[in-house]
Design an enzyme around this catalytic site. Structure first.
Site, short mmCIF file in Angstrom:
data_model
loop_
_atom_site.label_atom_id
_atom_site.label_comp_id
_atom_site.label_asym_id
_atom_site.label_seq_id
_atom_site.Cartn_x
_atom_site.Cartn_y
_atom_site.Cartn_z
N ARG A 223 23.83 10.97 -6.94
CA ARG A 223 24.18 10.47 -5.61
C ARG A 223 25.37 9.52 -5.60
NH1 ARG A 223 17.90 9.51 -3.84
NH2 ARG A 223 17.50 11.73 -3.59
N PHE B 170 17.30 19.44 -7.81
CA PHE B 170 17.67 18.15 -7.23
C PHE B 170 18.83 17.57 -8.03
CE2 PHE B 170 16.02 15.30 -3.99
CZ PHE B 170 15.16 16.14 -3.30
N GLU C 236 9.34 0.43 -6.04
CA GLU C 236 10.76 0.13 -5.79
C GLU C 236 11.09 -1.35 -5.95
OE1 GLU C 236 12.54 2.15 -2.46
OE2 GLU C 236 14.35 0.91 -2.58
N GLU D 290 18.05 15.29 0.00
CA GLU D 290 18.83 16.04 -0.98
C GLU D 290 18.23 17.44 -1.20
OE1 GLU D 290 20.13 13.43 -4.21
OE2 GLU D 290 19.46 15.00 -5.58
N HIS E 224 22.80 6.98 -0.44
CA HIS E 224 22.48 8.41 -0.45
C HIS E 224 23.54 9.13 0.37
CE1 HIS E 224 20.34 12.13 0.32
NE2 HIS E 224 19.31 11.74 -0.40
N ARG F 166 19.72 5.79 -9.57
CA ARG F 166 18.50 6.59 -9.69
C ARG F 166 18.77 8.05 -9.32
NH1 ARG F 166 14.81 8.60 -6.02
NH2 ARG F 166 15.32 7.28 -4.24
N GLN G 172 21.78 1.93 -4.31
CA GLN G 172 22.20 3.33 -4.12
C GLN G 172 22.47 3.70 -2.67
OE1 GLN G 172 19.33 6.90 -4.61
NE2 GLN G 172 20.73 6.99 -6.34
N HIS H 98 20.11 3.34 0.54
CA HIS H 98 18.87 4.09 0.34
C HIS H 98 17.90 3.46 -0.65
CE1 HIS H 98 16.32 7.60 0.35
NE2 HIS H 98 16.49 7.80 -0.94
N LEU I 41 17.57 9.71 6.93
CA LEU I 41 17.89 10.56 5.79
C LEU I 41 17.71 12.05 6.07
CD1 LEU I 41 18.62 10.01 2.80
CD2 LEU I 41 16.27 10.65 2.28
N ALA J 33 2.95 3.13 -5.22
CA ALA J 33 2.74 2.33 -6.43
C ALA J 33 1.47 1.48 -6.29
CB ALA J 33 3.95 1.43 -6.68
N GLY J 34 1.34 0.79 -5.17
CA GLY J 34 0.18 -0.08 -4.98
C GLY J 34 -1.12 0.71 -4.93
N ALA K 162 0.82 -1.21 0.00
CA ALA K 162 0.00 0.00 0.00
C ALA K 162 0.85 1.26 0.00
CB ALA K 162 -0.93 -0.03 1.21
N GLY K 163 2.04 1.21 -0.64
CA GLY K 163 2.81 2.43 -0.87
C GLY K 163 2.21 3.17 -2.08
N SER L 192 12.06 8.42 -7.98
CA SER L 192 11.35 7.24 -7.49
C SER L 192 9.87 7.54 -7.29
CB SER L 192 11.93 6.73 -6.17
OG SER L 192 11.08 5.74 -5.66
N LEU L 193 9.58 8.67 -6.66
CA LEU L 193 8.16 9.00 -6.48
C LEU L 193 7.47 9.07 -7.84
CD1 LEU L 193 8.22 11.58 -3.52
CD2 LEU L 193 7.53 9.19 -3.46
C1 LIG Z 1 13.60 8.34 3.96
C2 LIG Z 1 13.30 8.25 2.49
C3 LIG Z 1 13.13 9.40 1.75
C4 LIG Z 1 12.85 9.33 0.39
N1 LIG Z 1 12.65 10.50 -0.30
C5 LIG Z 1 12.34 10.43 -1.62
C6 LIG Z 1 12.04 11.62 -2.36
O1 LIG Z 1 12.03 12.73 -1.84
N2 LIG Z 1 11.73 11.50 -3.66
C7 LIG Z 1 11.70 10.29 -4.30
O2 LIG Z 1 11.41 10.24 -5.49
N3 LIG Z 1 11.95 9.15 -3.60
C8 LIG Z 1 12.25 9.19 -2.29
N4 LIG Z 1 12.50 8.03 -1.60
C9 LIG Z 1 12.30 6.74 -2.27
C10 LIG Z 1 10.82 6.41 -2.35
O3 LIG Z 1 10.15 6.97 -1.25
C11 LIG Z 1 10.55 4.90 -2.36
O4 LIG Z 1 11.33 4.29 -3.35
C12 LIG Z 1 9.09 4.63 -2.64
O5 LIG Z 1 8.27 5.35 -1.74
C13 LIG Z 1 8.72 3.16 -2.60
O6 LIG Z 1 7.33 3.06 -2.76
P1 LIG Z 1 6.59 1.67 -3.03
O7 LIG Z 1 5.18 1.99 -3.38
O8 LIG Z 1 7.38 0.87 -3.99
O9 LIG Z 1 6.66 0.91 -1.65
P2 LIG Z 1 6.57 1.38 -0.10
O10 LIG Z 1 6.03 2.74 0.04
O11 LIG Z 1 7.88 1.07 0.50
O12 LIG Z 1 5.48 0.40 0.46
C14 LIG Z 1 5.68 -1.00 0.52
C15 LIG Z 1 4.36 -1.63 0.86
O13 LIG Z 1 4.46 -3.05 0.75
C16 LIG Z 1 3.86 -3.66 1.85
N5 LIG Z 1 4.49 -4.99 2.02
C17 LIG Z 1 5.80 -5.31 1.97
N6 LIG Z 1 5.96 -6.63 2.16
C18 LIG Z 1 4.72 -7.16 2.34
C19 LIG Z 1 4.24 -8.46 2.58
N7 LIG Z 1 5.05 -9.52 2.71
N8 LIG Z 1 2.90 -8.63 2.73
C20 LIG Z 1 2.05 -7.57 2.63
N9 LIG Z 1 2.47 -6.31 2.39
C21 LIG Z 1 3.79 -6.11 2.24
C22 LIG Z 1 4.07 -2.70 3.00
O14 LIG Z 1 3.11 -2.90 4.00
C23 LIG Z 1 3.88 -1.36 2.28
O15 LIG Z 1 2.52 -1.02 2.23
C24 LIG Z 1 12.77 8.07 -0.24
C25 LIG Z 1 12.94 6.92 0.50
C26 LIG Z 1 13.23 7.00 1.84
C27 LIG Z 1 13.47 5.71 2.59
#
Ligand SMILES: Cc1cc2nc3c(=O)[nH]c(=O)nc-3n(C[C@H](O)[C@H](O)[C@H](O)COP(=O)(O)OP(=O)(O)OC[C@H]3O[C@@H](n4cnc5c(N)ncnc54)[C@H](O)[C@@H]3O)c2cc1C
Length: 581
Positions: free
Chosen positions: A288, A116, A385, A257, A244, A396, A242, A354, A254, A15-16, A12-13, A401-402
């Protein structure tokens, strides 16, 4: 009788959630499974911004963004995918604005944009303002906005369900089978749920917890990549991880940047802006990988602060107003975790693990592919991710990434909505959960054995010390041996908590297994790649070698360690050139 939904999203990030929203809007019965409460996903920790060539502050074009992404990724980027990213960034950011995301504004009311790393005007001439932002809480705002929209459109959520296995029909996922759903463990009571589905999206995020010093949340353990790997799907480009440049010393939290985007500088012990020596045009806003290596070079030359292994991030000259209005959260982090006042003092920083450039291989429509011929796995998708499209190549750029979540999350939802129409609900055997129930019960019932937390710590140490910013044959060979030993010990893990209610001990033990899968493929791919490119810096092979290594790596699971193959990089527009900034 197993439950069923037409489409399942694991994670539920950003992407999901965007994929789920798109599916729900298309009228598809959609459910999201997440081991964390949705708004606790790591996307909510993203600080600095999301880039799109809106041109609100100065001239900008998606072609420039595409070029920067490719050069930033040291030419390992698939250029057709980078074109999609750069073009669709613009419409997805505007769509988010229309959903209600509270971006910072220019005086005339448009989305504000800041600089950036690696984002330039006119193919590298100088920095450009491309990152759209909401203070330094951009990810938090994206996550909240998308979650509200999902609720509004009737997406079903299985909160705190840990997905422990994937189902297939007609063979395994890596050998022609079709995805058929998931098996999930309900964290509250330890009950196992089989959920059938016509389409499954992996959106489980990264695996920074392989390393000791990381910006990543404790939950980022590579579950999605490991589960698909166990079913015969390779992991792509795992050697590219990567670091950072600006993590809080010792703990890795973190400092975005955005601090450098707003004009922050990096200083060594002599007070020099040492980036002048490494990237004279972009300085602190070089990509980076280059900045992290430059910091290590300074530290090795004895120019770390007080001869130690960190340097200073200095924002004092920005003044209180900019610091408090545009960098509010990270200023608080420095105060809370380091006891440093950024308005009056420089902040000690060191590189922190990172972002995973590698992961589950997909095509441009997020369909998971299972080999170097790009053969799709029917019904299986990946985005965010955990996926490797590949838009980030070997490194990257910040804020890319966002935008990857938005663009490919949306594409995933759209593609799945089309694909579920033509197919029936798959069949799964009544006892399909038996193997994974057996594995989990073995962990729970073992009286004595190895301690999973200890293995996790040793793994994080060896990955940090041997597979970090700089690598060589000796370090990597040692890492391979150590990871194998840890794997062997892992097969004898026992957990102390024997209960069923909220047994985090058990689930963390399971997560160590996922981290071991990610670590073994990372080490194998890093050993194989005898060149330096992007985030993969081999001291024994310091140059980029396009003649032999302008290829993606694919690591397949096998007895005795991963088997590696390669696949070509898609080049449409920009031929590889030396990478200077
Ligand atoms: C501190 C920090 C700052 C960042 N700042 C930036 C930025 O400013 N700009 C940018 O572009 N990127 C940034 N990034 C990178 C970016 O935030 C991430 O790459 C991105 O948010 C990942 O999103 P996602 O939807 O792939 O997964 P996530 O948001 O990581 O969510 C993963 C999801 O998967 C679920 N999950 C995992 N395993 C299981 C399982 N076995 N069963 C059920 N659910 C599961 C979790 O519950 C969660 O809901 C940052 C990253 C960090 C760590």
């Amino acid at each position: 009788m197993a439950r069923q939904h037409e489409a399942l999203i694991v994670g539920a990030g950003g992407a999901g959630l965007w994929a789920a929203l798109e599916l729900a809007k298309a009228g598809v019965d959609t459910a999201v499974l997440t081991k964390l409460y949705p708004t606790r996903s790591h996307t909510g920790a993203a600080q600095g911004g999301v880039c799109a060539a809106l041109g609100n502050q100065e001239e900008d074009h998606w072609e420039w963004h595409m070029f920067d992404t490719i050069k930033g990724g040291d030419y390992l980027v698939d250029q057709d995918a980078a074109e999609i990213l750069a073009r669709e960034a613009i419409e997805t950011v505007i769509e988010l604005e229309h959903m209600g995301l509270p971006f910072n504004r220019t005086p005339d009311g448009r989305i504000d944009q800041r600089r950036f790393g690696g984002h330039t005007r006119n193919f590298g001439e100088g920095p450009v303002r491309r990152a759209c932002y909401a203070v330094d809480r951009t990810g938090h705002m994206i996550l909240q906005t998308l979650y509200q929209q999902c609720i509004k459109h009737g997406v079903k959520f299985y909160d705190e369900y840990h997905v422990v296995d994937l189902l297939s029909e007609g063979g395994d996922l890596g050998s022609g089978g079709r995805a058929a759903g998931v098996i999930a463990y309900r964290i509250a009571d330890g009950e196992m749920h089989v959920i059938r589905s016509k389409a499954v999206l992996m959106a489980t995020g990264g695996f920074g917890r392989m390393f000791r010093i990381t910006s990543n949340a404790w939950s980022l353990t590579g579950d999605g990549a490991a589960l698909t790997y166990r079913h015969g799907v390779p992991m792509q480009d795992m050697e590219f991880y990567q670091f950072h440049p600006t993590g809080i010393v010792g703990i890795g939290i973190l400092l975005s940047e955005a601090a450098r985007g707003e004009g922050g500088t990096l200083l060594n012990d002599a007070g020099e802006r040492f980036m002048e020596r490494y990237a004279p045009t972009l300085m602190e806003l070089a990509p980076r990988d280059m900045v992290s290596r430059a910091m290590y070079q300074e530290i090795r030359a004895g120019r770390g602060i007080g001869g130690r292994d960190w340097v200073y991030l200095d924002v004092r000259h920005l003044g209180r107003k900019v610091i408090e209005e545009k960098l509010a959260d990270i200023t608080e982090f420095a105060r809370i975790y380091q006891g440093v006042e950024p308005i009056t003092e420089p902040v000690p920083v060191q590189p922190t693990a990172h972002y995973a450039m590698g992961g589950i291989p997909t095509d441009n429509d997020t369909r998971v592919i299972r080999d170097e011929h790009n053969t799709p796995v029917p019904g299986l998708y990946a985005a965010g991710e955990c996926a490797c499209v590949s838009v980030h190549g070997a490194n990257r750029l910040g804020t890319n990434s966002l935008v990857d979540l938005l663009v490919f999350g949306r594409r995933a939802g759209r593609r799945m909505a089309l694909d579920v129409k033509g197919v029936g609900m798959p069949d799964v055997a009544a006892d399909v959960q038996e193997p994974v129930v057996g594995e989990i019960e073995r962990l729970r019932s073992a009286r004595a054995g190895e301690n999973a937390a200890g293995i996790r710590k040793e793994l994080a140490d060896v990955m940090m010390d041997n597979v970090g910013v700089y690598r060589d044959e000796a370090l990597l060979t040692e890492a391979r041996t150590r990871v194998r030993e840890l794997r062997d010990r892992y097969s004898r893990v026992a957990v102390m908590d024997k209960g069923r209610t909220f047994n985090t001990d058990l689930l963390e033990a399971r997560e160590v297994g996922y981290l071991l899968d990610c670590a073994e493929t990372t080490v194998a791919a890093a050993l194989a790649r005898r060149e330096s490119r992007g985030a993969h810096a081999r001291e024994d092979f310091p140059d980029r070698d396009d003649a032999s290594w302008l290829v993606h790596s694919l690591a397949y699971r096998a007895e005795g360690g991963p088997v590696l193959r390669t696949k070509p990089v898609t080049i449409t527009t920009f031929q590889p050139k030396p990478r200077t900034y």
